[in-house]
Design an enzyme around this catalytic site. Structure first.
Site, PDB file in Angstrom:
ATOM      1  N   ARG A 232       0.467  -1.049   0.322  1.00 21.25           N
ATOM      2  CA  ARG A 232      -0.116   0.221  -0.278  1.00 21.25           C
ATOM      3  C   ARG A 232       0.884   1.131   0.082  1.00 21.25           C
ATOM      4  O   ARG A 232       1.645   1.270   0.235  1.00 21.25           O
ATOM      5  CB  ARG A 232      -1.002   0.505   1.145  1.00 21.25           C
ATOM      6  N   GLU A 261      -4.144   7.067  -6.124  1.00 23.48           N
ATOM      7  CA  GLU A 261      -4.725   6.253  -6.965  1.00 23.48           C
ATOM      8  C   GLU A 261      -5.439   6.925  -7.846  1.00 23.48           C
ATOM      9  O   GLU A 261      -5.819   7.040  -7.978  1.00 23.48           O
ATOM     10  CB  GLU A 261      -4.491   4.746  -7.138  1.00 23.48           C
ATOM     11  N   HIS A 280      -0.426  -0.354 -10.006  1.00 31.65           N
ATOM     12  CA  HIS A 280      -1.405  -1.541  -9.090  1.00 31.65           C
ATOM     13  C   HIS A 280      -1.723  -2.150  -9.857  1.00 31.65           C
ATOM     14  O   HIS A 280      -2.789  -2.961  -9.714  1.00 31.65           O
ATOM     15  CB  HIS A 280      -1.882  -0.909  -8.512  1.00 31.65           C
ATOM     16  N   ALA A 282       0.134  -5.465  -9.428  1.00 30.65           N
ATOM     17  CA  ALA A 282       0.860  -6.601  -8.029  1.00 30.65           C
ATOM     18  C   ALA A 282      -0.472  -7.877  -8.753  1.00 30.65           C
ATOM     19  O   ALA A 282      -0.029  -8.947  -8.663  1.00 30.65           O
ATOM     20  CB  ALA A 282       1.166  -6.667  -7.133  1.00 30.65           C
ATOM     21  N   ALA A 283      -1.736  -7.446  -8.224  1.00 31.78           N
ATOM     22  CA  ALA A 283      -2.736  -9.006  -8.438  1.00 31.78           C
ATOM     23  C   ALA A 283      -3.188  -8.433  -9.714  1.00 31.78           C
ATOM     24  O   ALA A 283      -4.603  -9.883  -9.622  1.00 31.78           O
ATOM     25  CB  ALA A 283      -3.918  -8.376  -7.019  1.00 31.78           C
TER      26      ALA A 283
HETATM   27  C1  MLT Z   1      -4.688  -6.251  -3.535  1.00 34.06           C
HETATM   28  O1  MLT Z   1      -6.171  -5.129  -1.972  1.00 34.06           O
HETATM   29  O2  MLT Z   1      -6.431  -7.168  -3.094  1.00 34.06           O
HETATM   30  C2  MLT Z   1      -4.618  -5.940  -3.788  1.00 34.06           C
HETATM   31  O3  MLT Z   1      -3.836  -5.155  -3.766  1.00 34.06           O
HETATM   32  C3  MLT Z   1      -5.415  -5.731  -5.524  1.00 34.06           C
HETATM   33  C4  MLT Z   1      -6.032  -5.139  -5.889  1.00 34.06           C
HETATM   34  O4  MLT Z   1      -6.263  -4.055  -5.028  1.00 34.06           O
HETATM   35  O5  MLT Z   1      -7.427  -5.256  -6.628  1.00 34.06           O
END
Ligand code: MLT
Length: 321
Positions: A232, A261, A280, A282-283
């Site tokens: 974060r 963001e 952002h 990562a996921a």
């Molecule tokens: C999460 O909190 O799961 C990740 O940061 C991915 C997102 O926010 O979509």
């Protein structure tokens, strides 16, 4: 009775399939702007949420029938938990589905940072051939300090060990034997700062961790440290980190997340030499998005039709009825 479910943030199509043969639920799904979301909430019983929509007090107040929010992801910092809890709205998340995606992205950022891969790509895109400018460092033999040793931190540790790194971790909520079983030494934060060549942040934002990377903590880190943040944005004081990178004390940073963001044009780290970025991401793998979206959809179905709740992040809401 038919429940109304709203999925405003472009949930993966597979999540929508969960509702295909379910009677008693009507789904409205798409990629909706805040004004549109606000106008749709009067009859909404449940929301499937990614990160684009911020469910703050204004939104919650526009949804008098709202019972359940299922977050397709880990972080629930885009939900006003106090207001939701006071209203008895149950908030659930999907903590497992994007662990590997996030760990792999962290690792990708760490390698890219160590070897200047984005900068070298940019240079070749400009027609240059600058081999000397992009001398890197190896991961092997270096110490990785992981702040936050939950699911993602542990997945990063496994990958770092496979790269022959030494791994130390800080997490006040994890017993030392859990780390030791993985070949990781649990240490206090100052020790981690003094030993780590790379630091990967994997904490939630709490009163203890907000802006934890700041001038004071950076002074405790090794000169030449490299910092990766795919957790974060609020974990970092951006001005302090930018100053430490400009001075050369911190060798570089890889940043996937931002306090705001998208980040504003004058963000101190965006565009700074020595800093690499992703928006952002990562996921953002198909695998992870299918997993968290389908799970979030199932959480909503079970909550509305069976009164069954899993992964509740505000259990106090269960007592308000
Ligand atoms: C999460 O909190 O799961 C990740 O940061 C991915 C997102 O926010 O979509």
């Amino acid at each position: 009775m038919t429940y109304q479910v709203l999925s405003p943030d472009n949930a993966h199509a597979r999540a929508l399939d969960v509702f295909a043969n379910i009677e008693g639920i009507q789904l409205t799904a798409g990629s909706f702007k805040r004004d549109q979301v606000l106008s749709m909430l009067a009859e909404t019983d449940a929301i499937i949420l990614r990160s684009a929509t911020t469910v703050d007090a204004e939104l919650l107040n526009a949804a008098p029938k709202l019972k359940v929010i299922a977050r397709a992801g880990v972080g629930v910092d885009n939900v006003d938990l106090d207001v939701a809890t006071a209203r008895g709205i149950i908030v659930m998340n999907t903590p497992d589905g994007n662990t590997i995606a996030t760990a792999e992205h962290t690792f990708g950022l760490m390698l890219a940072l160590a070897r200047h891969i984005p900068q070298a790509y940019g240079s070749m895109q400009q027609g240059k051939w600058e081999r000397k400018s992009f001398m890197g460092v190896e991961l092997r033999g270096k110490t990785l300090g992981i702040v936050g040793f939950g699911r993602i931190g542990r997945a990063v540790a496994k990958r770092a060990l496979a790269f022959e790194m030494t791994v130390v971790a800080y997490d006040p909520y994890i017993p030392a034997d859990v780390a030791a079983d993985l070949g990781v030494e649990l240490v206090d934060l100052d020790t981690l700062y003094s030993r780590a060549d790379f630091i990967a942040l994997h904490s939630l934002v709490t009163d203890e961790t907000r802006y934890m990377v700041n001038a004071e903590s950076i002074a405790k880190m090794k000169a030449g440290v490299r910092i990766v943040n795919a957790a974060r944005g609020l974990l970092i004081n951006d001005d302090d980190l930018a100053a430490a990178i400009k001075s050369g004390y911190v060798a570089g940073a890889a940043v996937d997340v931002y306090a705001e963001e998208p980040p504003p044009d004058n963000h101190p780290l965006v565009g700074l030499a020595g800093v690499i970025h992703t928006p952002h991401l990562a996921a953002s793998t198909d695998d992870a998005q299918i997993s968290v979206s389908v799970e979030a959809a199932q959480l909503v179905v079970d909550a509305l039709l069976k009164g069954e709740y899993k992964n509740v992040v505000n259990p106090a809401a269960l007592t308000i009825g």
